[in-house]
Design a protein around this motif. Structure first.
Motif, short mmCIF file in Angstrom:
data_model
loop_
_atom_site.label_atom_id
_atom_site.label_comp_id
_atom_site.label_asym_id
_atom_site.label_seq_id
_atom_site.Cartn_x
_atom_site.Cartn_y
_atom_site.Cartn_z
N SER A 2 0.82 -1.21 0.00
CA SER A 2 0.00 0.00 0.00
C SER A 2 0.85 1.26 0.00
O SER A 2 1.98 1.27 0.50
N ASP A 3 0.27 2.32 -0.54
CA ASP A 3 0.90 3.63 -0.51
C ASP A 3 0.47 4.41 0.74
O ASP A 3 1.06 5.44 1.06
N GLY A 4 -0.55 3.92 1.41
CA GLY A 4 -1.05 4.58 2.61
C GLY A 4 -2.11 3.74 3.28
O GLY A 4 -2.66 2.81 2.68
N LEU A 5 -2.39 4.09 4.54
CA LEU A 5 -3.39 3.36 5.33
C LEU A 5 -4.55 4.27 5.68
O LEU A 5 -4.36 5.46 5.96
N ILE A 6 -5.73 3.68 5.69
CA ILE A 6 -6.94 4.36 6.17
C ILE A 6 -7.39 3.58 7.39
O ILE A 6 -7.57 2.36 7.31
N ILE A 7 -7.54 4.26 8.51
CA ILE A 7 -7.94 3.58 9.74
C ILE A 7 -9.19 4.23 10.30
O ILE A 7 -9.23 5.44 10.50
N ALA A 8 -10.20 3.40 10.55
CA ALA A 8 -11.43 3.84 11.21
C ALA A 8 -11.64 2.91 12.40
O ALA A 8 -11.76 1.70 12.24
N SER A 9 -11.63 3.48 13.60
CA SER A 9 -11.74 2.63 14.79
C SER A 9 -12.69 3.27 15.79
O SER A 9 -12.63 4.48 16.02
N PRO A 10 -13.53 2.45 16.40
CA PRO A 10 -14.44 3.00 17.41
C PRO A 10 -13.70 3.30 18.72
O PRO A 10 -12.54 2.92 18.88
N GLU A 11 -14.39 3.98 19.60
CA GLU A 11 -13.87 4.25 20.93
C GLU A 11 -14.62 3.36 21.92
O GLU A 11 -15.85 3.34 21.93
N TYR A 12 -13.87 2.63 22.72
CA TYR A 12 -14.44 1.81 23.79
C TYR A 12 -13.83 2.26 25.11
O TYR A 12 -12.61 2.21 25.26
N ALA A 13 -14.65 2.73 26.02
CA ALA A 13 -14.20 3.16 27.35
C ALA A 13 -13.05 4.16 27.24
O ALA A 13 -12.04 4.04 27.93
N HIS A 14 -13.20 5.13 26.35
CA HIS A 14 -12.22 6.19 26.12
C HIS A 14 -10.91 5.68 25.52
O HIS A 14 -9.89 6.35 25.60
N GLY A 15 -10.94 4.50 24.91
CA GLY A 15 -9.72 3.97 24.33
C GLY A 15 -9.93 3.41 22.94
O GLY A 15 -11.06 3.29 22.45
N VAL A 16 -8.82 3.06 22.31
CA VAL A 16 -8.83 2.43 21.00
C VAL A 16 -9.43 1.04 21.17
O VAL A 16 -9.23 0.37 22.19
#
Length: 180
Positions: free
Chosen positions: A69-83
């Motif tokens: 890849s030339d780059g990463l796309i990251i979508a992540s929820p928040e659980y208890a104020h954390g990743v």
């Protein structure tokens, strides 16, 4: 326009994940010169440095996809104020990886009130020598919307936000490549 290949990762394992829906919508919106592969982190075992030298298929596939890849796309929820646990686990597996450092990264946030996890994710990715492209950061309010990828694609505001983020990411990546 120069073609680029992007790897998108969702930090949620839910079948009705807003993060996955946002990535799927972004993939559908990508112009022909931008290829987005949606990667998977759900098969990774719990991080254990003792296993790092083993040929774990899910890890080999993830590292190979990052390398291509030339780059990463990251979508992540928040659980208890954390990743989310799955995203943190995947990132832990990539700490000693030669493929990850200096990759441009676009972050997508699907809950405007998930600021703690986003700040934590930025800290983790920066520590790992990832290059956060601030101009590409995209926040879309999906929490409580019940929208899937198709629903996102029907909302002009959400489409515009995703396209703007992807356009900024493309410009950042192609600028980096032109100066190398």
């Amino acid at each position: 326009m120069a073609p680029i290949n992007l790897l998108a990762l969702s930090g949620s394992l839910r079948s009705t994940s807003y993060n996955t829906a946002a990535i799927e919508a972004l993939k559908a919106l990508a112009p022909p010169h931008i290829t987005i592969q949606i990667g998977s982190i759900n098969e990774l075992p719990l991080f254990n440095p003792d296993l790092d030298e083993l040929a774990i298929p899910a890890l080999v596939n993830l590292r190979d996809a990052i390398k291509r890849s030339d780059g990463l796309i990251i979508a992540s929820p928040e659980y208890a104020h954390g990743v989310s646990g799955p995203m943190k686990n995947a990132l832990d597996w990539l700490v000693s990886s030669f493929e990850f450092p200096y990759k441009p990264i676009m972050l997508i946030n699907t809950s405007p009130r998930a600021s703690h996890a986003q700040a934590s994710l930025v800290e983790i990715l920066t520590t790992m020598s990832g290059v956060i492209v601030d101009q590409a950061y995209t926040s879309i309010p999906l929490l409580g919307s019940d929208l899937d990828a198709n629903g996102i694609l029907e909302d002009g505001e959400l489409v515009r936000a995703l396209k703007d983020g992807l356009d900024a990411f493309y410009l950042a990546i192609t600028s980096i490549e032109r100066t190398d």
